[in-house]
Design a protein around this motif. Structure first.
Motif, PDB file in Angstrom:
ATOM      1  N   THR A 195      47.709  32.824  44.583  1.00 40.73           N
ATOM      2  CA  THR A 195      47.887  34.195  45.512  1.00 40.73           C
ATOM      3  C   THR A 195      49.542  34.148  46.218  1.00 40.73           C
ATOM      4  O   THR A 195      49.568  32.861  46.914  1.00 40.73           O
ATOM      5  N   THR A 236      37.912  41.449  45.091  1.00 39.45           N
ATOM      6  CA  THR A 236      39.553  41.827  45.180  1.00 39.45           C
ATOM      7  C   THR A 236      39.415  43.580  45.789  1.00 39.45           C
ATOM      8  O   THR A 236      38.383  44.048  45.331  1.00 39.45           O
ATOM      9  N   GLN A 295      31.115  34.225  53.189  1.00 36.46           N
ATOM     10  CA  GLN A 295      32.597  34.031  53.054  1.00 36.46           C
ATOM     11  C   GLN A 295      34.049  32.835  52.784  1.00 36.46           C
ATOM     12  O   GLN A 295      33.024  32.404  54.101  1.00 36.46           O
ATOM     13  N   GLU A 340      34.441  42.633  42.009  1.00 37.39           N
ATOM     14  CA  GLU A 340      33.690  41.933  41.974  1.00 37.39           C
ATOM     15  C   GLU A 340      33.729  40.712  40.942  1.00 37.39           C
ATOM     16  O   GLU A 340      32.715  41.413  40.052  1.00 37.39           O
ATOM     17  N   ILE A 366      43.035  34.993  38.622  1.00 37.61           N
ATOM     18  CA  ILE A 366      42.400  34.419  38.722  1.00 37.61           C
ATOM     19  C   ILE A 366      42.049  33.190  37.291  1.00 37.61           C
ATOM     20  O   ILE A 366      42.714  34.935  36.089  1.00 37.61           O
ATOM     21  N   VAL A 417      46.274  38.301  43.761  1.00 39.20           N
ATOM     22  CA  VAL A 417      45.538  37.225  43.227  1.00 39.20           C
ATOM     23  C   VAL A 417      45.137  37.543  41.974  1.00 39.20           C
ATOM     24  O   VAL A 417      45.165  38.308  40.776  1.00 39.20           O
ATOM     25  N   CYS A 456      34.642  36.551  43.770  1.00 36.97           N
ATOM     26  CA  CYS A 456      35.847  36.729  44.294  1.00 36.97           C
ATOM     27  C   CYS A 456      35.708  38.271  44.445  1.00 36.97           C
ATOM     28  O   CYS A 456      35.957  38.816  43.118  1.00 36.97           O
ATOM     29  N   PHE A 511      42.498  29.852  41.992  1.00 40.54           N
ATOM     30  CA  PHE A 511      43.436  31.347  42.398  1.00 40.54           C
ATOM     31  C   PHE A 511      44.563  31.194  42.997  1.00 40.54           C
ATOM     32  O   PHE A 511      44.479  29.444  43.440  1.00 40.54           O
ATOM     33  N   ILE A 559      37.171  34.661  49.310  1.00 38.26           N
ATOM     34  CA  ILE A 559      36.211  34.328  48.314  1.00 38.26           C
ATOM     35  C   ILE A 559      35.292  33.561  48.842  1.00 38.26           C
ATOM     36  O   ILE A 559      34.857  32.840  50.255  1.00 38.26           O
ATOM     37  N   PHE A 596      41.501  39.583  49.215  1.00 38.57           N
ATOM     38  CA  PHE A 596      40.609  39.231  48.208  1.00 38.57           C
ATOM     39  C   PHE A 596      40.025  38.718  49.245  1.00 38.57           C
ATOM     40  O   PHE A 596      40.481  37.612  50.520  1.00 38.57           O
TER      41      PHE A 596
END
Ligand SMILES: [Fe+2]
Length: 403
Positions: A170, A358, A267, A304, A101, A99, A356, A168, A276, A274
Motif C-alpha cells: 500500500t 477496501t 479488525q 470485500e 493484493i 492496495v 481485506c 498486501f 485487514i 482499507f
C-alpha cells in the motif's frame, strides 16, 4: 511503529559524534511525515547513499481483466504454480490506488536485497517459516504470522520450507487501529491484541563486508536496481518507532457476544482506505434466539475479499484452503438459502481466514480470471445446487463446515 525499540549501540544523544575505531559513523534518520511522524535513527559504517552502479528500471505491468459481468466471485488459489522468489514471485490478483493484493508461492530465494520505497507491506505467511533479514535486524517468522514491513526497510528472506504468502502492498501506512490505542499509543484493554503479541526484530547483525551487492528498490511504480559496494546491513545500532514486526493471527483474541458481532470486531490493521481483519476460531453467539451466521449485507461502500487459511470446509463443496471470495460493491450477499436455519444451535467455529475490505473498487487481473470458478454468483439462487462457499465475515460461522 508499535512502541520504542533499540538494538545494538547508539550514542548517548541524537546527532552527536558517534565513532567506531576513530571513524565517524553515518547517522540516518528514517522517518515519516517530514520529521513529525514515527522515525528510527540508524548508525551505519558507510553512507547509505553510496551507489557504485545504476542498473535497469523495470516498470510494473498489470494485466487487467475487466469481466463482462459484475458478480460475486470465488477464486481457487491453492494449486497455483510455484515461481520466482519472495519478490518476483508475487502475482497480483486485485488492486486499486490504495492496495495491491498478491499471492506468492516462491520456488526460489532472492539473491539480492529489496526495499519498498513507495509503500508499506503486510505479508501474511500462510505456509512456511524462516527469517526476514532486515537492516533493523532479524525478524523470525512462521506460518500464521503477519509480517509488517514499513517502507524504506531493506530486507531479504531466509526461508525454511515451502512458502506461501498473501501479500498486501500500500502507498499508505499500515497502522494499529486508532480505537485500540490510548492517547499515549498504548494498546488498551479490550483490544484484541497487546504489545506482547507484537514481535520486533530480535537480533542485529552488523555485516562488515565490501563487495558488490544488488539492491532492488520499488519506486515510481517500478523496480530500480542498484549495486552498492558495501553490505547493506552495516548498521551498528538503531532506535525508534519505525521497524518491521510480526503479529500472529493465532494471537488475535476474538471478540464474541450474545448476539452477532459485526466485522470491525475482527479488525487487525488499518490501511489507507482499507482494513485487514482476522477471523479466528471462537465461540459463537450465545443468546437462545441468536442466529449464529451472518445476516445479509450490502457493501455499499466497500469491496470485500476473504482468504481462507485453514479449517474443515469439507461439507461445503467449493470451499478449500486457499479459496478467495470477492464480494464487490453494489451487491448484497449473505448465507446461502437454508443456512441461517441450519446454523441455529451452532456454538463454535474453527476456521481461520484473512479478510481485506477496501473502500474503493478493486480491479482484477488476468491471473485472477484464470482462478475464477465462474459459478459462485449462482450459489444464492434458490433452485441452484449450493456448491460454493458462504460468506463468513460477519460471524465466521458462514464459512464453517458445521452446516
Ligand atoms: Fe460480507
Amino acid at each position: 511503529m508499535p512502541f520504542y525499540q533499540r538494538l545494538g549501540d547508539v550514542p548517548r544523544k541524537r546527532h552527536i559524534q558517534f565513532r567506531e575505531n576513530g571513524t565517524l559513523l553515518t547517522e540516518e534518520v528514517m522517518g515519516l511525515e517530514g520529521f513529525t511522524g514515527n522515525e528510527s535513527i540508524l548508525y551505519h559504517l558507510q553512507s547509505p547513499c553510496r551507489v557504485m552502479k545504476l542498473d535497469g528500471f523495470e516498470q510494473i505491468q498489470r494485466q487487467e481483466w475487466v469481466p463482462d459481468e459484475h458478480a460475486h466471485r470465488h477464486f481457487t488459489t491453492y494449486g497455483i504454480d510455484a515461481g520466482g522468489d519472495e519478490i518476483t514471485g508475487r502475482r497480483l490478483l486485485m488492486w486499486n490506488a490504495d492496495v495491491e493484493i498478491s499471492l506468492c508461492r516462491p520456488s526460489g530465494t532472492m539473491d539480492y536485497f529489496f526495499r519498498n520505497g513507495e509503500g508499506d507491506e503486510v505479508i501474511f505467511v500462510h505456509e512456511g517459516s524462516g527469517t526476514l533479514e532486515t537492516i533493523f535486524g532479524d525478524v523470525p517468522y512462521k506460518d500464521g504470522d503477519y509480517i509488517v514491513i514499513p517502507r524504506g526497510t531493506t530486507y531479504r528472506f531466509q526461508p525454511q520450507g515451502e512458502q506461501r504468502y498473501l501479500v498486501f502492498e500500500t502507498p499508505g501506512l499500515i497502522e494499529i487501529p486508532r480505537r485500540y490505542r490510548n492517547h499515549y499509543g498504548q494498546i488498551m484493554e479490550g483490544a484484541p491484541y497487546y504489545h506482547r503479541d507484537i514481535h520486533p526484530p530480535t537480533q542485529l547483525h552488523t555485516v562488515r563486508e565490501q563487495g558488490e551487492f544488488t539492491v532492488k528498490v520499488r519506486v515510481r511504480d517500478g523496480y530500480q536496481t542498484y549495486v552498492v559496494d558495501y553490505h547493506p546491513f552495516d548498521v551498528v545500532g538503531w532506535d525508534g518507532y519505525l521497524y518491521p514486526w510480526t503479529f500472529s493471527i493465532h494471537d488475535f483474541e476474538p471478540i464474541t457476544g450474545r448476539i452477532h458481532q459485526p466485522p470491525p470486531s475482527h479488525q487487525t490493521f488499518a490501511g489507507q482506505n482499507f482494513v485487514i481483519c482476522s477471523f479466528c476460531p471462537r465461540k459463537l453467539d450465545f443468546d437462545p434466539l441468536a442466529v449464529p451466521i451472518p445476516y445479509h449485507h450490502s457493501n455499499l461502500q466497500s469491496e470485500e475479499m476473504i482468504y481462507y487459511v485453514s479449517g474443515n470446509f469439507g461439507s461445503r463443496k467449493g470451499v478449500e484452503v486457499g479459496s478467495i471470495t470477492l464480494h464487490p460493491s453494489g451487491l448484497p450477499h449473505g448465507p446461502q438459502p437454508g443456512l441461517a436455519e441450519r446454523s441455529i444451535g451452532t456454538h463454535e467455529t474453527h476456521e481461520l481466514a484473512v479478510m481485506c475490505d477496501t473502500f474503493n473498487p478493486l480491479k482484477l487481473t488476468k491471473f485472477a480470471k484464470d482462478l475464477d470458478d465462474g459459478k459462485y454468483w449462482r450459489s444464492w439462487y434458490e433452485n441452484a445446487q449450493v456448491d460454493a462457499p458462504v460468506d463468513g465475515d460477519a460471524t465466521g460461522a458462514g464459512l464453517t463446515s458445521h452446516f
